[in-house]
Design an enzyme around this catalytic site. Sequence first.
Site, PDB file in Angstrom:
ATOM      1  N   GLY A 167       0.836  -1.195   0.000  1.00 23.77           N
ATOM      2  CA  GLY A 167       0.000   0.000   0.000  1.00 23.77           C
ATOM      3  C   GLY A 167       0.863   1.233   0.000  1.00 23.77           C
ATOM      4  O   GLY A 167       2.098   1.162   0.020  1.00 23.77           O
ATOM      5  N   GLU A 168       0.211   2.392  -0.025  1.00 23.73           N
ATOM      6  CA  GLU A 168       0.941   3.649   0.023  1.00 23.73           C
ATOM      7  C   GLU A 168       0.074   4.709   0.660  1.00 23.73           C
ATOM      8  O   GLU A 168      -1.156   4.638   0.657  1.00 23.73           O
ATOM      9  CB  GLU A 168       1.389   4.084  -1.368  1.00 23.73           C
ATOM     10  CG  GLU A 168       0.268   4.295  -2.360  1.00 23.73           C
ATOM     11  CD  GLU A 168       0.775   4.641  -3.753  1.00 23.73           C
ATOM     12  OE1 GLU A 168       0.072   5.378  -4.451  1.00 23.73           O
ATOM     13  OE2 GLU A 168       1.875   4.185  -4.119  1.00 23.73           O
ATOM     14  N   GLY A 219       0.437   9.163   2.136  1.00 18.64           N
ATOM     15  CA  GLY A 219       0.770  10.498   1.667  1.00 18.64           C
ATOM     16  C   GLY A 219       2.231  10.687   1.325  1.00 18.64           C
ATOM     17  O   GLY A 219       2.562  11.384   0.364  1.00 18.64           O
ATOM     18  N   PHE A 220       3.137  10.060   2.088  1.00 17.27           N
ATOM     19  CA  PHE A 220       4.557  10.233   1.791  1.00 17.27           C
ATOM     20  C   PHE A 220       5.365   8.959   2.041  1.00 17.27           C
ATOM     21  O   PHE A 220       6.582   9.006   2.194  1.00 17.27           O
ATOM     22  CB  PHE A 220       5.129  11.409   2.596  1.00 17.27           C
ATOM     23  CG  PHE A 220       5.425  11.111   4.029  1.00 17.27           C
ATOM     24  CD1 PHE A 220       6.734  11.164   4.509  1.00 17.27           C
ATOM     25  CD2 PHE A 220       4.417  10.780   4.923  1.00 17.27           C
ATOM     26  CE1 PHE A 220       7.015  10.888   5.836  1.00 17.27           C
ATOM     27  CE2 PHE A 220       4.688  10.513   6.244  1.00 17.27           C
ATOM     28  CZ  PHE A 220       5.999  10.567   6.711  1.00 17.27           C
ATOM     29  N   ALA A 221       4.709   7.815   2.072  1.00 15.11           N
ATOM     30  CA  ALA A 221       5.422   6.552   2.281  1.00 15.11           C
ATOM     31  C   ALA A 221       4.747   5.435   1.505  1.00 15.11           C
ATOM     32  O   ALA A 221       3.532   5.453   1.275  1.00 15.11           O
ATOM     33  CB  ALA A 221       5.462   6.213   3.772  1.00 15.11           C
ATOM     34  N   ARG A 222       5.555   4.462   1.104  1.00 14.80           N
ATOM     35  CA  ARG A 222       5.043   3.230   0.508  1.00 14.80           C
ATOM     36  C   ARG A 222       5.412   2.066   1.415  1.00 14.80           C
ATOM     37  O   ARG A 222       6.447   2.091   2.082  1.00 14.80           O
ATOM     38  CB  ARG A 222       5.635   3.018  -0.885  1.00 14.80           C
ATOM     39  CG  ARG A 222       5.015   3.883  -1.967  1.00 14.80           C
ATOM     40  CD  ARG A 222       5.448   3.433  -3.358  1.00 14.80           C
ATOM     41  NE  ARG A 222       4.631   4.070  -4.389  1.00 14.80           N
ATOM     42  CZ  ARG A 222       5.092   4.959  -5.272  1.00 14.80           C
ATOM     43  NH1 ARG A 222       6.366   5.308  -5.252  1.00 14.80           N
ATOM     44  NH2 ARG A 222       4.283   5.483  -6.168  1.00 14.80           N
ATOM     45  N   CYS A 223       4.564   1.041   1.409  1.00  6.90           N
ATOM     46  CA  CYS A 223       4.791  -0.115   2.272  1.00  6.90           C
ATOM     47  C   CYS A 223       4.977  -1.361   1.409  1.00  6.90           C
ATOM     48  O   CYS A 223       4.190  -1.599   0.481  1.00  6.90           O
ATOM     49  CB  CYS A 223       3.604  -0.296   3.214  1.00  6.90           C
ATOM     50  SG  CYS A 223       3.944  -1.362   4.618  1.00  6.90           S
ATOM     51  N   ASP A 279      -4.604  10.436  15.741  1.00  5.16           N
ATOM     52  CA  ASP A 279      -5.089  10.142  14.391  1.00  5.16           C
ATOM     53  C   ASP A 279      -5.691   8.740  14.352  1.00  5.16           C
ATOM     54  O   ASP A 279      -5.466   7.974  13.417  1.00  5.16           O
ATOM     55  CB  ASP A 279      -3.956  10.267  13.374  1.00  5.16           C
ATOM     56  CG  ASP A 279      -4.478  10.379  11.947  1.00  5.16           C
ATOM     57  OD1 ASP A 279      -5.660  10.743  11.762  1.00  5.16           O
ATOM     58  OD2 ASP A 279      -3.708  10.093  11.005  1.00  5.16           O
ATOM     59  N   LYS A 291       7.917   0.008   5.863  1.00 11.74           N
ATOM     60  CA  LYS A 291       7.444   1.347   5.533  1.00 11.74           C
ATOM     61  C   LYS A 291       8.635   2.133   4.991  1.00 11.74           C
ATOM     62  O   LYS A 291       9.632   2.324   5.683  1.00 11.74           O
ATOM     63  CB  LYS A 291       6.860   2.031   6.770  1.00 11.74           C
ATOM     64  CG  LYS A 291       6.248   3.391   6.486  1.00 11.74           C
ATOM     65  CD  LYS A 291       5.515   3.930   7.701  1.00 11.74           C
ATOM     66  CE  LYS A 291       4.845   5.261   7.398  1.00 11.74           C
ATOM     67  NZ  LYS A 291       4.060   5.768   8.546  1.00 11.74           N
TER      68      LYS A 291
END
Length: 694
Positions: free
Chosen positions: A58-59, A61-65, A174, A79
């Site tokens: 997945g991804e 706002g500013f990271a991909r996993c 959050d 991450k």
Amino acid sequence: PAPSPSPFPSPSSPSPQPTTKPKTPHKPLHKKYLCATPPVFLRNKRRNLTYDRGRQLGEGGFARCYLVQNKEGKLFAAKTVAKQSLGNPRMRQKFFGEIHVQKMMRHPNVVRFNECFEDENNIYLILELCSNKSLVEMLRRRSHLTEPEARHITLQLLGALKYMHHTKHVIHRDLKLGNIFLDSYMNVKIGDFGLAALLVSSSDRKTTMCGTPNYIAPEVLYGSKSCGGDGSGHSFEVDLWSMGVIIYALLVGKPPFQAKEVEEIYRNIKECKVGFPEDCRVSGGAKALVKSLLHTDPERRPGIDSIVEHPWFRQGWFPRTIPETALVKEPVWRSSRGDHISANSTAASSSSSNAMDPFPTAPNLSLAIGAPIQNTSTSSILDSLHSHITFLTTALTTLAGPTASSAKAKEEIRQWRSGARNKSVFITKWVDYTNKFGIGYVLTDGTVGVMFNDNSGIVCEGLPSAAGSTTSTGAAGEACGSSATRYAGRLKLPADFEIARMGGGLVVNKVGMWRRFGAFMRDNLEGGEEFVFTPHSGGAGFGETREIVFVTNYARMRDGAVFRFSNGAVQLVSVDHTKIVLEQGAGVVRFLGRKGKIWVLGTEEVRQVVAASSSSIAEGGGQLRREEVRELREEGLEGRLAFLRGFLRGWWREGKVPGVRRRVGQGGGVREEGERAAKEEVVVLGEVEPGADG
């Protein structure tokens, strides 16, 4: 025993498929922040470890996993954050804060941190793999969940929140369906601590507006006081508000305040009109629990222990586990006798051995999520003021009948009479620069603190030396690190306390300001040295830990200032250099006169002063001599105590610092505006406005 993790999956591995295509539109991502596809092998050179990179999970706002596997075949989620996306100081602070908090967490319902390393282009957080994704995907496939499922999920979340709030003093800020993940056994795991905040005490408050619109609490948006504004920041209760939104969303299929425009969502949150669709079967107990959590006044939301004891948890069936098939369809619940059970049934079962029997049989359900916790509501500061008000009222009222000083107070007075050195923590020097930065202060235990106007602060041991008062970036950064390491050795704080305590701006800039405040107080302010003591010579032994004391609130007025400390003590300082210190539960007043002399007075001694008159000075029941009573009356002790009592009463009644026109946060200060402020010019260093001891 639980089955071992599956081998590194191939693209053809079967997985539950949604029955219908998700209707929620895909949110556009900031592609410029996302990393390029990492190399096939991720190497931690420091530990000489290698991970095989698999498919993208997945991804955000500013990271991909990405799915990764170590040499033992164990699967993790990596991450991945591109270094170029951290050029903004705020992004760096957010990311490193997330790492700091994630490393702290060790709970079965929190995503576990494994390690962190970097290569030339990216930073990798190796985290526990949650193979069944998040509650968002589950809800998209199911539209809504049953109440037994919601009970199971809610209890696990409450256990994690209790650990975070009570044990680690962390607010998530959050909490939402997208940040609650499911492992291979359908256990929930809270993740993504990018907006988390670490509190240093139960009375600490945060003022940064952050969160996800549908889940954000009203006190974050409006400062609360029931959305009327001028509140006192936010604390742990914001996560409880989010819990109410989550329970509603699980049962109904969407958040309660959802709208097309963000402004409309915020308006719905402020009005807090919670309604349940007629075509959605939700029990009365669930509705009552949700409405109690979605209260605009954070003080009126139930605590975690109270939530767990809510009747809703016992009004229906409570599964000990949720089957993996629940990802795509409603589970079929069966009792220990094999009977089919309605999801919303309130019938009781006589057996206690099956996964669908009523749970638990213990009378106190809160024991399932840990020991009871202390109250952390926003009223904790006001509660701490009440004992001071009661003490001052008793001491200043001579007609209230005889009231002997407590044994503890008499021992304090005896030590003072015998000439024992001061062991009380209070302010000896301070500077006020709240029109731009904040206040700086020096305590009798050697602590030097700065409270900035943005509600962040630095607390360190000792004044900066003359040789080390440089404000260059490198030197300041080194000073912060070394000071934190030394200080953490004897204090009950994490080694990187200063960094964790910061709100906004670069850490090194604030360390530089701390140095400048400290250097000014060292070079320009005199007095108070006779009251300084070495902490490990009284209280904690050398090499042992002790509790740090720092300023949590202050009010600047025309003729002085009032400070409240993290240990509940209160201090009044006046422009004529006098000081009054009230310690929590001590039962004595410490009064420092204009000539630097200190008195320790119990209720009987204060009554001696109050009962005396200019023509007839009474001895009374206290230990003061006639000349001491006369001296204290000349110092104006009675009037000063009466003023402090009135000030604390106003604070306690109004729920905020009284008699001011501008407020700078809960942890920040207050200062009069108008004539006095117009006549003053305050310039940093060399011309910093000194406090009462300047």
